[in-house]
Motif scaffolding. Structure first.
Motif, PDB file in Angstrom:
ATOM      1  N   ILE A 158     -15.677   5.503  10.211  1.00  0.00           N
ATOM      2  CA  ILE A 158     -14.917   5.629   8.973  1.00  0.00           C
ATOM      3  C   ILE A 158     -14.266   4.284   8.657  1.00  0.00           C
ATOM      4  O   ILE A 158     -13.627   3.675   9.519  1.00  0.00           O
ATOM      5  CB  ILE A 158     -13.835   6.729   9.087  1.00  0.00           C
ATOM      6  N   PHE A 159     -14.463   3.835   7.425  1.00  0.00           N
ATOM      7  CA  PHE A 159     -13.860   2.604   6.933  1.00  0.00           C
ATOM      8  C   PHE A 159     -12.774   3.001   5.943  1.00  0.00           C
ATOM      9  O   PHE A 159     -13.055   3.710   4.974  1.00  0.00           O
ATOM     10  CB  PHE A 159     -14.902   1.731   6.238  1.00  0.00           C
ATOM     11  N   LEU A 160     -11.560   2.559   6.182  1.00  0.00           N
ATOM     12  CA  LEU A 160     -10.430   2.857   5.305  1.00  0.00           C
ATOM     13  C   LEU A 160     -10.032   1.599   4.548  1.00  0.00           C
ATOM     14  O   LEU A 160      -9.865   0.549   5.156  1.00  0.00           O
ATOM     15  CB  LEU A 160      -9.232   3.348   6.125  1.00  0.00           C
ATOM     16  N   CYS A 161      -9.876   1.711   3.245  1.00  0.00           N
ATOM     17  CA  CYS A 161      -9.435   0.591   2.410  1.00  0.00           C
ATOM     18  C   CYS A 161      -8.089   0.957   1.794  1.00  0.00           C
ATOM     19  O   CYS A 161      -7.964   2.008   1.163  1.00  0.00           O
ATOM     20  CB  CYS A 161     -10.439   0.318   1.300  1.00  0.00           C
ATOM     21  N   ALA A 162      -7.107   0.089   1.966  1.00  0.00           N
ATOM     22  CA  ALA A 162      -5.750   0.363   1.494  1.00  0.00           C
ATOM     23  C   ALA A 162      -5.292  -0.709   0.507  1.00  0.00           C
ATOM     24  O   ALA A 162      -5.805  -1.827   0.502  1.00  0.00           O
ATOM     25  CB  ALA A 162      -4.788   0.432   2.681  1.00  0.00           C
ATOM     26  N   THR A 163      -4.312  -0.334  -0.296  1.00  0.00           N
ATOM     27  CA  THR A 163      -3.729  -1.284  -1.248  1.00  0.00           C
ATOM     28  C   THR A 163      -2.953  -2.354  -0.489  1.00  0.00           C
ATOM     29  O   THR A 163      -2.546  -2.161   0.648  1.00  0.00           O
ATOM     30  CB  THR A 163      -2.792  -0.564  -2.227  1.00  0.00           C
ATOM     31  N   ARG A 164      -2.752  -3.468  -1.135  1.00  0.00           N
ATOM     32  CA  ARG A 164      -2.133  -4.626  -0.500  1.00  0.00           C
ATOM     33  C   ARG A 164      -0.652  -4.410  -0.157  1.00  0.00           C
ATOM     34  O   ARG A 164      -0.221  -4.726   0.945  1.00  0.00           O
ATOM     35  CB  ARG A 164      -2.259  -5.831  -1.426  1.00  0.00           C
ATOM     36  N   SER A 165       0.118  -3.853  -1.067  1.00  0.00           N
ATOM     37  CA  SER A 165       1.568  -3.744  -0.851  1.00  0.00           C
ATOM     38  C   SER A 165       1.992  -2.437  -0.202  1.00  0.00           C
ATOM     39  O   SER A 165       2.723  -2.435   0.778  1.00  0.00           O
ATOM     40  CB  SER A 165       2.307  -3.901  -2.183  1.00  0.00           C
ATOM     41  N   SER A 166       1.539  -1.316  -0.746  1.00  0.00           N
ATOM     42  CA  SER A 166       2.015  -0.017  -0.264  1.00  0.00           C
ATOM     43  C   SER A 166       1.151   0.570   0.852  1.00  0.00           C
ATOM     44  O   SER A 166       1.501   1.605   1.413  1.00  0.00           O
ATOM     45  CB  SER A 166       2.086   0.979  -1.434  1.00  0.00           C
ATOM     46  N   ASN A 167       0.032  -0.085   1.171  1.00  0.00           N
ATOM     47  CA  ASN A 167      -0.894   0.396   2.207  1.00  0.00           C
ATOM     48  C   ASN A 167      -1.417   1.796   1.919  1.00  0.00           C
ATOM     49  O   ASN A 167      -1.710   2.560   2.828  1.00  0.00           O
ATOM     50  CB  ASN A 167      -0.249   0.372   3.599  1.00  0.00           C
ATOM     51  N   ASN A 184     -10.294   7.529  -4.520  1.00  0.00           N
ATOM     52  CA  ASN A 184      -9.160   8.231  -5.103  1.00  0.00           C
ATOM     53  C   ASN A 184      -8.718   7.440  -6.329  1.00  0.00           C
ATOM     54  O   ASN A 184      -8.220   6.326  -6.210  1.00  0.00           O
ATOM     55  CB  ASN A 184      -8.034   8.337  -4.074  1.00  0.00           C
ATOM     56  N   LYS A 185      -8.900   8.014  -7.523  1.00  0.00           N
ATOM     57  CA  LYS A 185      -8.643   7.294  -8.772  1.00  0.00           C
ATOM     58  C   LYS A 185      -7.171   6.950  -8.960  1.00  0.00           C
ATOM     59  O   LYS A 185      -6.843   5.876  -9.462  1.00  0.00           O
ATOM     60  CB  LYS A 185      -9.149   8.116  -9.950  1.00  0.00           C
ATOM     61  N   ILE A 186      -6.291   7.838  -8.549  1.00  0.00           N
ATOM     62  CA  ILE A 186      -4.856   7.567  -8.678  1.00  0.00           C
ATOM     63  C   ILE A 186      -4.475   6.381  -7.806  1.00  0.00           C
ATOM     64  O   ILE A 186      -3.801   5.453  -8.246  1.00  0.00           O
ATOM     65  CB  ILE A 186      -4.029   8.814  -8.317  1.00  0.00           C
ATOM     66  N   ASN A 187      -4.944   6.391  -6.565  1.00  0.00           N
ATOM     67  CA  ASN A 187      -4.615   5.304  -5.646  1.00  0.00           C
ATOM     68  C   ASN A 187      -5.338   4.012  -6.015  1.00  0.00           C
ATOM     69  O   ASN A 187      -4.834   2.919  -5.748  1.00  0.00           O
ATOM     70  CB  ASN A 187      -4.922   5.711  -4.210  1.00  0.00           C
ATOM     71  N   LEU A 188      -6.504   4.116  -6.629  1.00  0.00           N
ATOM     72  CA  LEU A 188      -7.205   2.927  -7.117  1.00  0.00           C
ATOM     73  C   LEU A 188      -6.409   2.262  -8.235  1.00  0.00           C
ATOM     74  O   LEU A 188      -6.320   1.036  -8.306  1.00  0.00           O
ATOM     75  CB  LEU A 188      -8.606   3.310  -7.593  1.00  0.00           C
ATOM     76  N   LYS A 206      -4.823  -1.563  -8.407  1.00  0.00           N
ATOM     77  CA  LYS A 206      -4.919  -2.477  -9.553  1.00  0.00           C
ATOM     78  C   LYS A 206      -3.538  -2.925 -10.007  1.00  0.00           C
ATOM     79  O   LYS A 206      -3.324  -4.109 -10.304  1.00  0.00           O
ATOM     80  CB  LYS A 206      -5.672  -1.801 -10.701  1.00  0.00           C
ATOM     81  N   TYR A 207      -2.588  -2.004 -10.034  1.00  0.00           N
ATOM     82  CA  TYR A 207      -1.221  -2.329 -10.433  1.00  0.00           C
ATOM     83  C   TYR A 207      -0.595  -3.340  -9.464  1.00  0.00           C
ATOM     84  O   TYR A 207       0.009  -4.328  -9.876  1.00  0.00           O
ATOM     85  CB  TYR A 207      -0.386  -1.045 -10.492  1.00  0.00           C
ATOM     86  N   GLU A 208      -0.764  -3.083  -8.159  1.00  0.00           N
ATOM     87  CA  GLU A 208      -0.202  -3.991  -7.152  1.00  0.00           C
ATOM     88  C   GLU A 208      -0.840  -5.372  -7.237  1.00  0.00           C
ATOM     89  O   GLU A 208      -0.149  -6.385  -7.120  1.00  0.00           O
ATOM     90  CB  GLU A 208      -0.377  -3.415  -5.747  1.00  0.00           C
ATOM     91  N   GLU A 209      -2.148  -5.435  -7.449  1.00  0.00           N
ATOM     92  CA  GLU A 209      -2.816  -6.730  -7.562  1.00  0.00           C
ATOM     93  C   GLU A 209      -2.352  -7.488  -8.788  1.00  0.00           C
ATOM     94  O   GLU A 209      -2.123  -8.698  -8.732  1.00  0.00           O
ATOM     95  CB  GLU A 209      -4.336  -6.529  -7.605  1.00  0.00           C
ATOM     96  N   TYR A 210      -2.181  -6.769  -9.903  1.00  0.00           N
ATOM     97  CA  TYR A 210      -1.732  -7.406 -11.133  1.00  0.00           C
ATOM     98  C   TYR A 210      -0.321  -7.965 -10.982  1.00  0.00           C
ATOM     99  O   TYR A 210      -0.017  -9.056 -11.444  1.00  0.00           O
ATOM    100  CB  TYR A 210      -1.781  -6.396 -12.283  1.00  0.00           C
ATOM    101  N   ASN A 211       0.551  -7.226 -10.304  1.00  0.00           N
ATOM    102  CA  ASN A 211       1.946  -7.644 -10.158  1.00  0.00           C
ATOM    103  C   ASN A 211       2.168  -8.643  -9.022  1.00  0.00           C
ATOM    104  O   ASN A 211       3.260  -9.185  -8.908  1.00  0.00           O
ATOM    105  CB  ASN A 211       2.840  -6.424  -9.966  1.00  0.00           C
TER     106      ASN A 211
END
Length: 160
Positions: free
Chosen positions: A67-76, A145-149, A153-158
């Motif tokens: 299993i490969f897990l991909c997380a957001t940069r700031s909130s993980n 997960n579209k909400i988490n995606l 995008k929000y975290e990357e933009y900010n």
């Protein structure tokens, strides 16, 4: 009237959050990276390695999946999960493995929206799921997960 409006808003938010969870083989894959890793550890997966904003786990049971897990940069927060079966040599084993994963996802999410050759796709407001046979004779299941995606995008933009 204001109380009723607030109550309805609360119920709607609760239902959206509840329906945004993604599951694989009964394991909740929604949340922050470390809680998902913990859930997977309890279900027979061990850390194989880590990558930037993610992790790779391997099944300690007989199915040998990874299993490969991909997380957001700031909130993980987990926004994408990919499950890979072990490589198959025998075509009937590959078909059985595909049917195994197909039935796992179908049990949790119902009939797929599309089926094309050796692939199936589930699409709804919250999560997109695909199952396919790879060129390496593995089964790949991807949960987006579209909400988490959108959080990603929000975290990357900010954080530019």
């Amino acid at each position: 009237m204001k109380i009723m409006k607030k109550l309805l808003t609360f119920i709607l938010i609760f239902l959206v959050l509840e329906s945004s969870s993604q599951k694989y083989n009964g394991v909740d894959l929604d949340g922050d990276l470390y809680s998902v890793i913990n859930n997977l550890n309890k279900s027979g997966y061990a850390m194989l390695g880590s990558v930037i904003n993610g992790a790779i786990l391997k099944s300690t049971t007989s199915d040998k999946s990874q299993i490969f897990l991909c997380a957001t940069r700031s909130s993980n927060t987990i926004f994408r999960t990919a499950v890979y079966s072990e490589k198959m040599i025998n075509p009937s084993d590959l078909k059985n493995e595909y049917n195994y994963y197909y039935n796992l996802v179908k049990k949790e999410y119902g009939k797929p929206a599309y089926i094309y050759k050796n692939s199936a796709f589930w699409i709804n407001e919250i999560v997109d799921i695909s199952i396919e046979v790879t060129n390496l004779n593995q089964i790949k299941v991807v949960y987006d997960n579209k909400i988490n995606l959108n959080t990603k995008k929000y975290e990357e933009y900010n954080n530019q």
